[in-house]
Design a protein around this motif. Structure first.
Motif, PDB file in Angstrom:
ATOM      1  N   PRO A 537       0.579  -1.635  -0.235  1.00 34.09           N
ATOM      2  CA  PRO A 537      -0.015  -0.199   0.224  1.00 34.09           C
ATOM      3  C   PRO A 537       0.554   1.315  -0.100  1.00 34.09           C
ATOM      4  CG  PRO A 537      -0.606  -1.153   1.455  1.00 34.09           C
ATOM      5  CD  PRO A 537       0.682  -2.052   0.849  1.00 34.09           C
ATOM      6  N   TYR A 538       1.790   1.169   0.370  1.00 33.26           N
ATOM      7  CA  TYR A 538       3.016   2.605   0.365  1.00 33.26           C
ATOM      8  C   TYR A 538       2.918   3.212  -0.484  1.00 33.26           C
ATOM      9  CZ  TYR A 538       3.329   1.550   5.691  1.00 33.26           C
ATOM     10  OH  TYR A 538       3.703   1.283   6.662  1.00 33.26           O
ATOM     11  N   MET A 539       3.272   2.363  -2.356  1.00 30.57           N
ATOM     12  CA  MET A 539       3.362   2.754  -3.188  1.00 30.57           C
ATOM     13  C   MET A 539       2.425   3.729  -3.809  1.00 30.57           C
ATOM     14  SD  MET A 539       5.955   0.265  -3.242  1.00 30.57           S
ATOM     15  CE  MET A 539       5.838  -0.605  -2.698  1.00 30.57           C
ATOM     16  N   ALA A 540       1.281   3.041  -2.823  1.00 32.71           N
ATOM     17  CA  ALA A 540      -0.208   4.407  -3.782  1.00 32.71           C
ATOM     18  C   ALA A 540      -0.212   5.060  -3.212  1.00 32.71           C
ATOM     19  CB  ALA A 540      -0.912   3.510  -3.236  1.00 32.71           C
ATOM     20  N   ALA A 541       0.749   5.577  -2.285  1.00 33.88           N
ATOM     21  CA  ALA A 541       0.724   7.359  -1.535  1.00 33.88           C
ATOM     22  C   ALA A 541       1.783   7.844  -2.888  1.00 33.88           C
ATOM     23  CB  ALA A 541       1.511   6.833  -0.885  1.00 33.88           C
ATOM     24  N   SER A 542       2.324   7.486  -3.655  1.00 32.43           N
ATOM     25  CA  SER A 542       3.244   7.965  -4.279  1.00 32.43           C
ATOM     26  C   SER A 542       2.639   8.062  -5.659  1.00 32.43           C
ATOM     27  CB  SER A 542       4.543   7.461  -4.704  1.00 32.43           C
ATOM     28  OG  SER A 542       5.260   7.187  -3.594  1.00 32.43           O
ATOM     29  N   TYR A 543       1.902   6.776  -6.090  1.00 38.13           N
ATOM     30  CA  TYR A 543       1.576   6.037  -7.972  1.00 38.13           C
ATOM     31  C   TYR A 543      -0.051   7.435  -7.516  1.00 38.13           C
ATOM     32  CZ  TYR A 543       3.348   2.192  -8.682  1.00 38.13           C
ATOM     33  OH  TYR A 543       4.584   1.247  -9.501  1.00 38.13           O
ATOM     34  N   GLY A 544      -0.549   7.627  -6.294  1.00 32.11           N
ATOM     35  CA  GLY A 544      -1.450   8.431  -6.518  1.00 32.11           C
ATOM     36  C   GLY A 544      -1.472  10.028  -6.589  1.00 32.11           C
ATOM     37  N   GLY A 545       0.281  10.211  -5.814  1.00 32.23           N
ATOM     38  CA  GLY A 545       0.580  11.832  -6.487  1.00 32.23           C
ATOM     39  C   GLY A 545       1.385  11.819  -7.321  1.00 32.23           C
ATOM     40  N   LEU A 546       1.819  10.909  -7.848  1.00 38.45           N
ATOM     41  CA  LEU A 546       1.654  10.771  -9.417  1.00 38.45           C
ATOM     42  C   LEU A 546       0.777  11.169 -10.122  1.00 38.45           C
ATOM     43  CD1 LEU A 546       5.056   8.442  -9.269  1.00 38.45           C
ATOM     44  CD2 LEU A 546       5.187  10.970  -9.967  1.00 38.45           C
ATOM     45  N   GLY A 547      -0.214  10.240  -9.946  1.00 39.01           N
ATOM     46  CA  GLY A 547      -1.417  10.502 -11.115  1.00 39.01           C
ATOM     47  C   GLY A 547      -1.954  11.888 -10.457  1.00 39.01           C
ATOM     48  N   ASN A 548      -2.314  12.946  -9.717  1.00 33.51           N
ATOM     49  CA  ASN A 548      -3.188  13.834  -9.427  1.00 33.51           C
ATOM     50  C   ASN A 548      -2.013  15.266  -9.724  1.00 33.51           C
ATOM     51  OD1 ASN A 548      -5.421  13.614  -7.826  1.00 33.51           O
ATOM     52  ND2 ASN A 548      -4.104  12.680  -6.441  1.00 33.51           N
ATOM     53  N   SER A 549      -0.239  14.778 -10.154  1.00 34.20           N
ATOM     54  CA  SER A 549      -0.149  15.863 -10.416  1.00 34.20           C
ATOM     55  C   SER A 549       0.269  15.779 -12.135  1.00 34.20           C
ATOM     56  CB  SER A 549       1.884  15.805 -10.442  1.00 34.20           C
ATOM     57  OG  SER A 549       1.588  16.115  -8.971  1.00 34.20           O
ATOM     58  N   TRP A 550       0.164  14.733 -13.088  1.00 35.61           N
ATOM     59  CA  TRP A 550      -0.039  14.379 -13.814  1.00 35.61           C
ATOM     60  C   TRP A 550      -1.230  15.235 -14.680  1.00 35.61           C
ATOM     61  CZ3 TRP A 550       4.394  14.733 -16.905  1.00 35.61           C
ATOM     62  CH2 TRP A 550       5.001  13.849 -16.519  1.00 35.61           C
ATOM     63  N   TYR A 551      -2.506  14.677 -13.757  1.00 39.78           N
ATOM     64  CA  TYR A 551      -3.125  15.818 -14.273  1.00 39.78           C
ATOM     65  C   TYR A 551      -3.655  17.051 -14.056  1.00 39.78           C
ATOM     66  CZ  TYR A 551      -8.011  16.972 -13.329  1.00 39.78           C
ATOM     67  OH  TYR A 551      -9.444  18.205 -13.192  1.00 39.78           O
ATOM     68  N   GLU A 552      -2.443  17.087 -13.200  1.00 36.53           N
ATOM     69  CA  GLU A 552      -3.316  18.716 -13.220  1.00 36.53           C
ATOM     70  C   GLU A 552      -2.117  19.470 -14.485  1.00 36.53           C
ATOM     71  OE1 GLU A 552      -4.607  20.999 -11.482  1.00 36.53           O
ATOM     72  OE2 GLU A 552      -5.719  19.587 -10.007  1.00 36.53           O
ATOM     73  N   LYS A 553      -0.753  18.704 -15.067  1.00 43.85           N
ATOM     74  CA  LYS A 553      -0.318  19.041 -16.416  1.00 43.85           C
ATOM     75  C   LYS A 553      -1.081  19.135 -17.664  1.00 43.85           C
ATOM     76  CE  LYS A 553       3.831  18.068 -16.200  1.00 43.85           C
ATOM     77  NZ  LYS A 553       4.440  19.935 -16.567  1.00 43.85           N
ATOM     78  N   GLY A 554      -2.087  18.614 -17.479  1.00 43.46           N
ATOM     79  CA  GLY A 554      -2.965  17.917 -18.406  1.00 43.46           C
ATOM     80  C   GLY A 554      -2.204  16.801 -19.230  1.00 43.46           C
ATOM     81  N   GLU A 555      -1.804  15.653 -18.778  1.00 47.72           N
ATOM     82  CA  GLU A 555      -1.122  14.825 -19.292  1.00 47.72           C
ATOM     83  C   GLU A 555      -3.008  13.585 -18.865  1.00 47.72           C
ATOM     84  OE1 GLU A 555       0.364  13.777 -20.990  1.00 47.72           O
ATOM     85  OE2 GLU A 555       2.468  15.781 -20.819  1.00 47.72           O
ATOM     86  N   TYR A 556      -3.333  13.869 -18.929  1.00 51.84           N
ATOM     87  CA  TYR A 556      -4.286  12.838 -18.518  1.00 51.84           C
ATOM     88  C   TYR A 556      -4.220  10.926 -18.436  1.00 51.84           C
ATOM     89  CZ  TYR A 556      -7.027  17.106 -18.867  1.00 51.84           C
ATOM     90  OH  TYR A 556      -6.773  18.583 -19.020  1.00 51.84           O
ATOM     91  N   ASP A 557      -3.489  10.482 -19.749  1.00 46.47           N
ATOM     92  CA  ASP A 557      -3.605   9.781 -20.260  1.00 46.47           C
ATOM     93  C   ASP A 557      -2.645   8.434 -18.592  1.00 46.47           C
ATOM     94  OD1 ASP A 557      -4.914   8.687 -21.881  1.00 46.47           O
ATOM     95  OD2 ASP A 557      -4.282   9.037 -23.381  1.00 46.47           O
ATOM     96  N   ARG A 558      -1.497   9.585 -19.071  1.00 45.43           N
ATOM     97  CA  ARG A 558      -0.855   9.168 -17.179  1.00 45.43           C
ATOM     98  C   ARG A 558      -1.220   8.947 -16.225  1.00 45.43           C
ATOM     99  NH1 ARG A 558       4.785  12.053 -18.482  1.00 45.43           N
ATOM    100  NH2 ARG A 558       5.997  10.696 -20.133  1.00 45.43           N
ATOM    101  N   ALA A 559      -2.815   9.922 -16.190  1.00 43.65           N
ATOM    102  CA  ALA A 559      -2.700  10.673 -14.599  1.00 43.65           C
ATOM    103  C   ALA A 559      -3.214   8.968 -14.100  1.00 43.65           C
ATOM    104  CB  ALA A 559      -3.761  11.694 -14.730  1.00 43.65           C
ATOM    105  N   ILE A 560      -4.654   8.706 -15.871  1.00 41.44           N
ATOM    106  CA  ILE A 560      -5.099   7.020 -14.900  1.00 41.44           C
ATOM    107  C   ILE A 560      -4.622   5.599 -14.582  1.00 41.44           C
ATOM    108  CG2 ILE A 560      -6.346   5.197 -16.579  1.00 41.44           C
ATOM    109  CD1 ILE A 560      -7.935   8.145 -18.400  1.00 41.44           C
ATOM    110  N   LYS A 561      -2.983   6.070 -15.521  1.00 37.11           N
ATOM    111  CA  LYS A 561      -1.775   5.079 -15.586  1.00 37.11           C
ATOM    112  C   LYS A 561      -1.743   5.062 -14.320  1.00 37.11           C
ATOM    113  CE  LYS A 561       2.438   3.609 -16.499  1.00 37.11           C
ATOM    114  NZ  LYS A 561       3.233   4.022 -17.526  1.00 37.11           N
TER     115      LYS A 561
END
Length: 720
Positions: A537-561
């Motif tokens: 589960p600790y990995m989910a913290a970083s994956y989630g943070g990366l997803g939200n940041s890529w969303y804000e950058k408009g990289e929606y496919d990366r965010a979804i990944k």
């Protein structure tokens, strides 16, 4: 196969550290914000109070009187023994005073005070009487000192040799504020009426505990390092009892490389503990089997194998119940509570912790550390559920007990202050929270100095609350201090280093510095991947943070990944409260890609969990309301959108006040909805409020430019 190093120490059988643990990141993986102790501990009822070389503040200093001494072949008196009378010099006995002065003429009748180290040669046997009426008898060549003696209790550091302890005054319901500690890499404490021995054999590299009178519980806490991987917070709990009138012993290897064989990976480590269970099953020793199973359960829990851990802890419960051992039953309740807490099943956790508390109150009375542990556990659960006033009540009860048992300057007092700080922070009372966190920090600095993990824990809490206040520069300062401490203490690849990296990623995200945020989330993730399997589960913290940041950058496919990776991990772990973050992340990204039905599906799932777990008045629920509003606005259903935006905004205004930075988002979204409906004056008011709030916290936030352009747009429409 690489060599393995294990760090061992005995810790208090306590949940106190948990109060200091804080969720970090939007995906909130509870991790060490690192107080006493640095893992989820399971309370098993204090037969021993276990502390690790922690100096405490006490009242009046007491003393240890050299009551008698003899020279001979054996401890028991013989006809050829030399008896030393009062005032006689005991040969080859040396006292090293705290001020570094060495006394070589040590006499019967001399007194030792705090931090006076005495060394006694082989063939000389000395009996000591403490100012509290307790007795210490040396059995072999021995070296030890009292780290504290006062009218509140005694704490001894036993360096080597064999000492028999006859305890009359110690921690217990009848002796409030009393305690009795013995420490050697492993710590032990006896309660009222207990007679026990601690034998440290440096030649054979073993430590043996003997129970002569009463029940004795010994807990070891240790980390296993396998190459670059670390399994933290493993514990071994053993209970020995002399109720049958026989002497019972417990032996451990002091050389940690002899305690455990070399492990090449997690599977080998688990196999070791599984073998331990098999051996104890074959031995027929029921209490030892309970200890071994508890050890295995904690290992499984630390590896996020929650279903397996629950199964083992249930077996521990059944075994304790069949033996009529209430302490074991309470232990299993706390273990089960911890695991359900980790899964986000707070109601179940509260049920188990309440059962443990009921037993502890019955066994120990109101003013006992085990009771304080359960109060702390319950405080954490109610805080997680958003019932912050209830949490404050429990944390206050725990604090009252710690202050009675110890004193103001003690790590467990600091842990309670941090728990109270966390609850007040959650209520939006940031100044009160900072006050409690600062009290905790002051204690930690007095006890440990600047560069210590416990100090890092307090800095983490302060960084969190300044982040919550929107004071991002201050938050960065504190989390950077945390990072510096851990890098000094443990090096780059320790899992604790990932915590400040992740926290700093969250702050840079909040400031709109998404590239920096991605950099820090990636650093945290790289460490997690070295230490744990990718499904942890600790990995989910970083994956989630990366997803939200890529969303804000408009990289929606990366965010979804990345958000999908986080969701997959959290579904397996069963951590419902963090699954919400994944659903929100995916819901936003799907909406941005125009996939509105999929977006509503994810966000509806998030809202169902929010309302079930937290109710209407919680930040996670407010975020989901805002995200749902954005979907309905994208579909052109502005009345529905405005309803959701208002629900989100009302939470921030009612809970935190109009100047919280998170209120800027629903303000801006309301502006967009009114603009879309042709209500330009109303839209401008909302846009201006959004910009005014955000500028108070981050002058260069990229959203400010968006707000300014929105205002210009409605001004142009108003002028037409």
């Amino acid at each position: 196969m690489e060599g393995m190093h294990i760090k061992q120490s005995l810790e208090i059988e306590s949940q106190s550290g948990k109060s200091a643990k804080r969720s970090f990141g939007k995906f909130g993986v509870s991790r060490i914000s690192n107080f006493v102790p640095y893992v989820l501990l399971v309370s098993i009822g204090l037969c021993f109070l276990l502390v690790c070389d922690i100096p405490a503040a006490f009242a009046e200093d007491g003393y240890l009187l050299i009551d008698s001494a003899k020279k001979g072949e054996k401890k028991d008196p013989g006809k050829d023994d030399i008896i030393f009378g009062v005032g006689a010099v005991i040969p080859k006995v040396v006292i090293k005073r705290y001020n570094k002065h060495i006394d070589t003429e040590v006499k019967v009748g001399d007194k030792l005070y705090k931090n006076d180290e005495i060394s006694i040669p082989g063939g000389v046997f000395v009996t000591f009487k403490s100012s509290n009426g307790n007795t210490l008898e040396t059995v072999t060549q021995t070296s030890f000192y009292a780290s504290n003696i006062s009218d509140k209790g005694e704490a001894y550091i036993q360096k080597n040799g064999n000492i028999r302890y006859l305890v009359k005054k110690a921690l217990g319901g009848l002796f409030e504020k009393k305690f009795f500690n013995v420490t050697h890499e492993k710590d032990t404490v006896a309660v009222e009426g207990t007679v026990f021995g601690v034998n440290i054999d440096e030649k054979d590299k073993t430590i043996t505990f003997n129970a002569e009178d009463g029940d004795v519980s010994v807990t070891r806490e240790y980390d296993i390092k396998v190459g670059d991987k670390v399994i933290k917070g493993l514990r071994d709990v053993a209970i020995i009892s002399s109720r049958d009138g026989k002497l019972h012993t417990l032996k451990y290897g002091l050389d940690v490389d002899e305690v455990f064989k070399e492990f090449g990976n997690y599977d080998d480590a688990l196999k070791y503990f599984e073998e331990q269970v098999k051996e104890e099953t074959a031995s027929g020793d029921k209490l030892s089997l309970i200890s071994a199973k508890n050890n295995l359960g904690i290992t499984l829990d630390s590896l996020a194998r929650y279903d397996d851990a629950i199964k083992i802890f249930t077996e521990v419960y059944d075994a304790g119940l069949s033996l009529g051992n209430e302490k074991c039953v309470a232990c299993s309740y706390n273990s089960l509570g911890n695991t359900w807490y980790a899964r986000g099943e707070y109601d179940k956790a509260i049920g188990y912790f309440t059962k443990a508390l009921d037993i502890q109150l019955k066994v120990y009375g109101e003013n006992h550390p085990s009771v304080a542990d359960s109060y702390t556990n319950l405080g954490n659960e109610w805080d997680a559920k958003g019932e912050h006033d209830k949490a404050i009540g429990y944390f206050t009860k725990a604090l009252d007990i710690w202050l009675k048992v110890y004193d103001e300057n003690h790590p467990y007092v600091a842990a309670s202050y941090n728990g109270l700080g966390a609850a007040w922070e959650a209520k939006g009372e940031y100044d009160k929270a900072i006050g409690y966190f600062t009290k905790a920090l002051d204690i930690q600095l007095k006890l440990y100095g600047e560069n210590h993990p416990y100090v890092a824990a307090s800095y983490t809490c302060l960084g969190n609350v300044w982040h919550a206040k929107g004071e991002y520069d201050k938050a960065i300062g504190y989390h950077t201090k945390v990072l510096d401490i851990w890098l000094k203490v443990s090096g780059e690849n320790n899992p604790e280093v990932a915590v400040p990296y992740n926290n700093l990623g969250e702050i840079w995200h909040a400031m709109g510095e998404y590239d920096k945020a991605i950099e820090f989330f990636t650093k945290a993730l790289d460490i997690w991947l070295k230490v744990y399997e990718e499904s942890h589960p600790y990995m989910a913290a970083s994956y989630g943070g990366l997803g939200n940041s890529w969303y804000e950058k408009g990289e929606y496919d990366r965010a979804i990944k990345f958000c999908t990776k986080a969701l997959d991990i959290l579904k397996v772990a069963g951590t419902q409260q963090f699954i919400v973050d994944s659903y929100n992340c995916l819901g936003k990204a799907m909406r941005a890609k125009g996939q509105y039905n999929e977006s509503l599906e994810y966000l509806s799932k998030a809202l169902d969990i929010d309302l079930k777990m937290f109710g209407q008045n919680h930040p996670q629920t407010a975020e989901t309301y805002n995200n749902l509003g954005e979907v309905w606005a994208a579909r052109g259903e502005y009345d529905k959108a405005i309803d959701y935006y208002n629900k989100s905004l009302n939470f921030w205004l009612n809970k935190y006040g109009k100047d919280h930075p998170d209120a800027s988002t629903p303000y801006y979204n309301l502006g967009k909805a009114f603009e879309a409906g042709g209500k330009y004056k109303e839209a401008k008011v909302y846009y201006e409020k959004a910009m005014e709030i955000l500028k108070k916290f981050v002058l260069n936030h990229p959203k400010i430019k968006t707000f300014e352009e929105a205002i210009k747009g409605v001004d142009k429409k108003l002028a037409e």
